[in-house]
Design an enzyme around this catalytic site. Structure first.
Site, short mmCIF file in Angstrom:
data_model
loop_
_atom_site.label_atom_id
_atom_site.label_comp_id
_atom_site.label_asym_id
_atom_site.label_seq_id
_atom_site.Cartn_x
_atom_site.Cartn_y
_atom_site.Cartn_z
N SER A 1 49.79 45.79 63.15
CA SER A 1 48.81 44.74 63.41
C SER A 1 49.37 43.43 62.88
O SER A 1 49.84 43.37 61.73
CB SER A 1 47.47 45.05 62.73
N CYS B 1 44.67 38.08 67.40
CA CYS B 1 45.29 39.40 67.61
C CYS B 1 46.81 39.29 67.79
O CYS B 1 47.29 38.96 68.87
CB CYS B 1 44.66 40.12 68.78
N GLY B 2 47.55 39.60 66.73
CA GLY B 2 48.99 39.46 66.77
C GLY B 2 49.70 40.44 67.68
O GLY B 2 50.57 40.05 68.48
#
Length: 354
Positions: A101, A263-264
């Site tokens: 994440s 959101c990486g």
């Protein structure tokens, strides 16, 4: 509470874990900095698999009520398995343990540096993170004892398949892009479900995401070609393009919430689709904007391959903040030790938790 009673209570506890509270651009990613038990496995991927297939009691303990709420993740700090890494970690969420994440990598880096677990060097500190998806380089900009910004060099991201047609009972035929950005995503242009990415539409979007995730995982199985422990679509991320060219993102998370950050891993997966369609090249930097308006800088650092498949190396730059420190404990007599979730706040899918 009298001191004697405090001592008796502490001695009775079966398990205690210390958590540093951190958020990245609005998304909570608590970091377990003390009391984490040993997890079997010779790699972080094997440890991830152990939690997901053998013993999920620690995940339930940390991610479900009454010790947790429906928002956020818990990051387990682990000794690294790769010799070049400074720390390892696994992301725990309500549904399962996850491999990677971007927002949580920023939370972990911020926690390691601001807690002093890794020495902070100004103006820049590099932290190498060992994850189930691969090695992540975190370059932190530091000043006056604070981690101001973290730039992640992510694991290779690639397209599994573009424009896959999925039949749905509510929206008819929808096109999705299946991509890997650290975990697998189904990427969907949000206007296909007749809405926009806005805070007022969060419930509608997450319900659509849960329905689509179920359909995709039943009909389009995916497995990482080099890491068999990573399989299945973890999230559905909806996307749109804003007037200033930024990508608006909304990742939906089981059992019924949306990612507060841009959101990486999802932004990395989306960057892979843009590269595959010839819309970006090495050196380009884009903006990913979340449903609450927070932003990541998303860059395409290099082109590579994964198991003979074209892939890219993305970078994600964002900010993390520490906001608390607490300890959670397990009373051996607690009848709710396994945790629970209710549909009133967790969403309809919480009814599946037993």
């Amino acid at each position: 509470m009298p001191l004697t009673l405090v001592r008796r209570t502490v001695m009775r506890w079966k398990r205690t874990i210390q958590l540093l509270d951190v958020h990245c651009e609005g998304e909570i990613g608590k970091v377990a900095i003390g009391g984490v038990p040993k997890i079997p496995g010779n790699s972080i991927a094997e440890q991830l698999n152990h939690i997901n297939t053998v013993d999920d009691s620690l995940r339930r303990f940390l991610c479900l009520e009454p010790r947790a709420a429906s928002i956020g993740s818990v990051n387990l700090l682990l000794p690294p398995k790769r010799p070049e890494a400074d720390a390892g970690f696994i992301i725990l969420q309500a549904d399962q343990a996850h491999a990677m994440s971007g927002s949580n990598s920023i939370c972990v880096t911020t926690a390691l540096l601001e807690s002093g677990m890794i020495e902070m060097k100004e103006p820049e500190t590099v932290v190498m993170l060992d994850t189930a998806a691969g090695l992540v380089k975190a370059t932190a900009t530091c000043r006056e004892g604070r981690c101001e910004r973290v730039k992640l060099t992510m694991v290779p991201s690639f397209v599994q398949e573009l424009d896959v047609v999925v039949d749905t009972p509510e929206w008819g035929r929808i096109k999705v892009d299946l991509c890997f950005g650290g975990v697998f995503y189904a990427l969907v242009d949000v206007r296909q479900i007749g809405t926009t990415i806005d805070k007022t539409n969060a419930r509608r979007i997450v319900e659509a995401g849960m329905a689509l995730k179920d359909i995709v995982n039943r009909t389009l199985p995916v497995v990482h070609p080099e890491i068999p422990e990573i399989k299945g679509v973890a999230y559905v991320m909806f996307r749109d393009t804003e007037a200033d060219g930024a990508v608006r993102t909304c990742t939906t998370m089981w059992p019924g919430r949306v990612d507060r950050s841009p959101c990486g891993t999802g932004s990395s997966a989306n960057l892979a689709t843009l590269h595959a369609r010839g819309k970006v090249k090495p050196g380009d930097v884009l903006t990913s904007r979340s449903i609450i308006g927070s932003e990541f800088e998303v860059g395409l650092e290099a082109v590579t391959t994964v198991a003979g498949r074209k892939a890219i190396i993305p970078t994600i730059s964002g900010r993390g903040w520490t906001f608390g420190l607490h300890q959670v404990a397990l009373d051996p007599f607690d009848p709710l030790a396994d945790g629970f979730a209710l549909t009133d706040t967790w969403g309809p899918q919480a009814g599946e938790i037993r």
